[in-house]
Design a protein around this motif. Structure first.
Motif, short mmCIF file in Angstrom:
data_model
loop_
_atom_site.label_atom_id
_atom_site.label_comp_id
_atom_site.label_asym_id
_atom_site.label_seq_id
_atom_site.Cartn_x
_atom_site.Cartn_y
_atom_site.Cartn_z
N TYR A 49 3.59 39.14 -29.07
CA TYR A 49 2.75 38.07 -29.89
C TYR A 49 3.57 36.99 -29.94
CZ TYR A 49 -0.09 36.08 -33.30
OH TYR A 49 -0.92 35.17 -33.82
N ARG A 50 4.78 36.93 -30.24
CA ARG A 50 5.47 36.08 -30.65
C ARG A 50 5.88 35.20 -29.41
NH1 ARG A 50 3.84 36.45 -35.82
NH2 ARG A 50 4.99 37.85 -36.87
N GLU A 51 6.00 35.87 -28.32
CA GLU A 51 6.11 35.25 -27.04
C GLU A 51 4.88 34.59 -26.70
OE1 GLU A 51 7.68 35.82 -22.33
OE2 GLU A 51 7.82 37.49 -23.78
N LEU A 52 3.81 34.79 -26.72
CA LEU A 52 2.65 34.23 -26.63
C LEU A 52 2.53 32.95 -27.38
CD1 LEU A 52 -1.05 35.71 -27.01
CD2 LEU A 52 -0.38 33.61 -28.09
N ILE A 53 3.18 32.86 -28.44
CA ILE A 53 3.03 31.72 -29.51
C ILE A 53 4.22 30.48 -28.96
CG2 ILE A 53 3.53 30.73 -31.67
CD1 ILE A 53 2.36 33.39 -32.80
N VAL A 54 5.37 31.05 -28.72
CA VAL A 54 6.56 30.35 -28.65
C VAL A 54 6.46 29.68 -27.06
CG1 VAL A 54 8.20 31.33 -30.10
CG2 VAL A 54 8.15 31.81 -27.66
N THR A 55 5.64 30.33 -26.25
CA THR A 55 5.33 29.75 -24.68
C THR A 55 4.08 28.95 -24.59
OG1 THR A 55 4.49 31.85 -23.96
CG2 THR A 55 7.02 31.62 -23.98
N THR A 56 3.46 28.67 -25.45
CA THR A 56 2.15 28.02 -25.67
C THR A 56 2.29 26.81 -25.11
OG1 THR A 56 1.04 29.36 -27.14
CG2 THR A 56 0.03 27.08 -26.78
N PRO A 57 1.80 26.31 -23.84
CA PRO A 57 1.86 25.14 -23.44
C PRO A 57 1.09 24.02 -24.25
CG PRO A 57 0.98 26.53 -21.69
CD PRO A 57 0.94 27.17 -22.89
N GLY A 58 2.07 22.70 -24.43
CA GLY A 58 1.42 21.80 -25.30
C GLY A 58 1.30 21.87 -26.78
N LEU A 59 2.20 22.94 -27.18
CA LEU A 59 2.28 23.30 -28.66
C LEU A 59 2.88 22.24 -29.54
CD1 LEU A 59 1.25 25.20 -30.82
CD2 LEU A 59 3.32 26.54 -30.77
N ALA A 60 3.97 21.86 -28.78
CA ALA A 60 4.69 20.77 -29.22
C ALA A 60 4.14 19.29 -29.53
CB ALA A 60 6.04 20.54 -28.44
N GLU A 61 3.01 18.98 -29.02
CA GLU A 61 2.24 18.10 -29.23
C GLU A 61 1.69 17.89 -30.57
OE1 GLU A 61 -0.98 17.75 -26.31
OE2 GLU A 61 0.60 17.96 -24.69
N SER A 62 1.57 18.97 -31.36
CA SER A 62 1.06 18.88 -32.47
C SER A 62 2.00 19.66 -33.49
CB SER A 62 -0.37 19.73 -32.71
OG SER A 62 -1.15 19.07 -31.84
N ILE A 63 2.79 20.45 -33.10
CA ILE A 63 3.81 21.24 -33.98
C ILE A 63 5.13 20.60 -33.79
CG2 ILE A 63 4.63 23.59 -34.35
CD1 ILE A 63 1.63 23.08 -35.19
N PHE A 83 13.99 33.35 -28.65
CA PHE A 83 13.05 32.81 -28.97
C PHE A 83 13.26 31.35 -29.66
CE2 PHE A 83 9.90 36.60 -29.89
CZ PHE A 83 9.62 36.61 -28.56
N ALA A 84 14.44 31.39 -30.31
CA ALA A 84 14.86 30.31 -30.92
C ALA A 84 15.30 28.94 -29.86
CB ALA A 84 16.29 30.27 -31.99
N LYS A 85 15.77 29.49 -28.73
CA LYS A 85 15.91 28.79 -27.82
C LYS A 85 15.07 28.17 -27.13
CE LYS A 85 18.90 28.24 -23.60
NZ LYS A 85 19.77 29.17 -22.64
N ALA A 86 14.05 29.08 -26.90
CA ALA A 86 12.76 28.55 -26.24
C ALA A 86 11.90 27.59 -27.07
CB ALA A 86 11.62 30.01 -25.81
N LEU A 87 11.79 27.50 -28.36
CA LEU A 87 11.38 26.68 -29.07
C LEU A 87 12.23 25.27 -28.94
CD1 LEU A 87 10.71 28.64 -32.34
CD2 LEU A 87 8.79 27.70 -30.83
N ILE A 88 13.56 25.44 -29.02
CA ILE A 88 14.24 24.15 -28.93
C ILE A 88 14.08 23.45 -27.72
CG2 ILE A 88 16.53 23.16 -28.73
CD1 ILE A 88 17.41 25.33 -30.50
N GLU A 89 13.70 24.30 -26.49
CA GLU A 89 13.52 23.75 -25.18
C GLU A 89 12.21 22.97 -25.07
OE1 GLU A 89 14.25 26.99 -22.75
OE2 GLU A 89 16.44 26.74 -22.51
N ALA A 90 11.05 23.63 -25.84
CA ALA A 90 9.76 23.03 -26.07
C ALA A 90 9.76 21.89 -26.77
CB ALA A 90 8.89 24.23 -26.28
#
Length: 340
Positions: A49-63, A83-90
């Motif tokens: 479920y957490r992977e679903l969130i951190v890999t959501t395309p376009g999430l950084a446009e609002s978050i 996950f922390a690295k995935a968020l940074i990359e996004a």
């Protein structure tokens, strides 16, 4: 303490009309939500479920930032990326919940004190090395007959301030969350009074602990009538009451106020934030943002149901709710957005 770095990060968290995604539910809380939807309550389903969130395309446009839980910041995507690295990359800033939960306060039936200060300095160092740039600590304030007590208000404010000082020492921006709970029959007027008392106590203690106000984010509740109060004021009435309460209690040095959703429906949370920004944004000293959990995640969770085939639909729902709140920060949210 790198003062400028703290200030820059705090500003970044509320910049561009974005907000925070609180994905920091404890394992027991996450399991309860899974159980209601028939989703297996395992570490792997939580990871998925957490992977679903951190890999959501376009999430950084609002978050701008995502608050993680201890288990979550240690988990990885299927390809091995933390996950922390995935968020940074996004282009999303990783944060971390560091309190260990609210426990019954001795001698004060019906009231709680948040724990987690023991060993916090070392845990903050570890989380910083794992990529976290900000942290969160939640205090809960119950409203009822004779509640909250002065003792509960002061003890929780003191703990929040000590946490905040330790965060800044470690180079992490503290998100300070004194939550006046919605449970109960209390009126909007009573909510305003208690919220004001809680915030005044918090800022007294933050100053005592020499916390840099420019390098923190406040995460309060909106001033709202209790869930079982017969009188449920309009969206505009709640917006007016909330902002007036904040203007009386929150110093102008604080860069942002990121509201928690606190059990509101996704649509109401967006509508109330929108009303505040329409009516007050142009003459407020701080940004009015969001730091929602269920009010962004719940629709996506209900679509996902633990099924791989539903990931794309759940991600689209997540982006939609985030965009609704981006619009609310701009005073551009409308009911029509919920029908698109």
């Amino acid at each position: 303490m790198n003062t400028q770095q703290l200030i820059d990060t705090a500003k970044e968290l509320v910049a561009g009309d974005k907000g925070l995604l609180a994905m920091d539910e404890s394992n027991p809380t996450c399991n309860k939500r899974f159980a209601k939807l028939g989703i297996p309550q395992t570490e792997e389903t939580r990871r998925a479920y957490r992977e679903l969130i951190v890999t959501t395309p376009g999430l950084a446009e609002s978050i701008s930032g995502a608050i993680l839980y201890d288990e979550t910041i240690r988990q990885k995507k299927r390809d091995g990326t933390p996950f922390a690295k995935a968020l940074i990359e996004a282009s999303i800033i990783p944060g971390i919940k560091v309190d260990t939960g609210a426990k019954q306060m001795a001698g004060h039936p019906g009231e709680k004190i948040t724990e987690g200060l023991d060993g916090l300095r070392d845990r903050l160092k570890e989380y910083s090395l794992m990529g976290a740039r900000f942290a969160k600590w939640r205090a809960v304030i119950a409203v009822g007959d004779g509640l909250p007590s002065r003792s509960a208000l002061e003890a929780n404010a003191h703990a929040l301030a000590r946490y905040a000082a330790l965060c800044q020492e470690a180079g992490l921006v503290p998100v300070v969350e004194p939550e006046v709970l919605m449970a109960g029959e209390h009126s909007l007027e009573r909510s305003v009074k208690v919220t004001g008392e809680a915030l005044r106590n918090v800022f007294i203690q933050l100053n005592c602990q020499r916390v840099l106000l420019e390098g923190m984010i406040l995460k309060p509740n909106m001033a709202l009538p209790g869930l079982t109060c017969p009188a449920q004021e309009t969206v505009n009435d709640a917006a007016d009451a909330t902002v007036k309460c904040l203007l009386r209690t929150v110093p102008a040095a604080v860069p942002g106020v990121a509201f928690l959703s606190g059990g509101q429906s996704a649509e109401l949370a967006s509508a109330r934030l929108n009303a505040m920004n329409i009516r007050f944004k142009s003459h407020l000293p701080w940004a009015l943002a969001f730091s929602f959990a269920r009010a962004i995640q719940q629709p996506a969770l209900e679509l996902w149901k633990g099924e791989e085939a539903n990931v794309s639909a759940a991600q689209q729902s997540l982006v939609h709710r985030a965009r609704c709140n981006l619009a609310a920060r701009r005073g551009e949210y409308t009911d029509a957005m919920e029908r698109n």
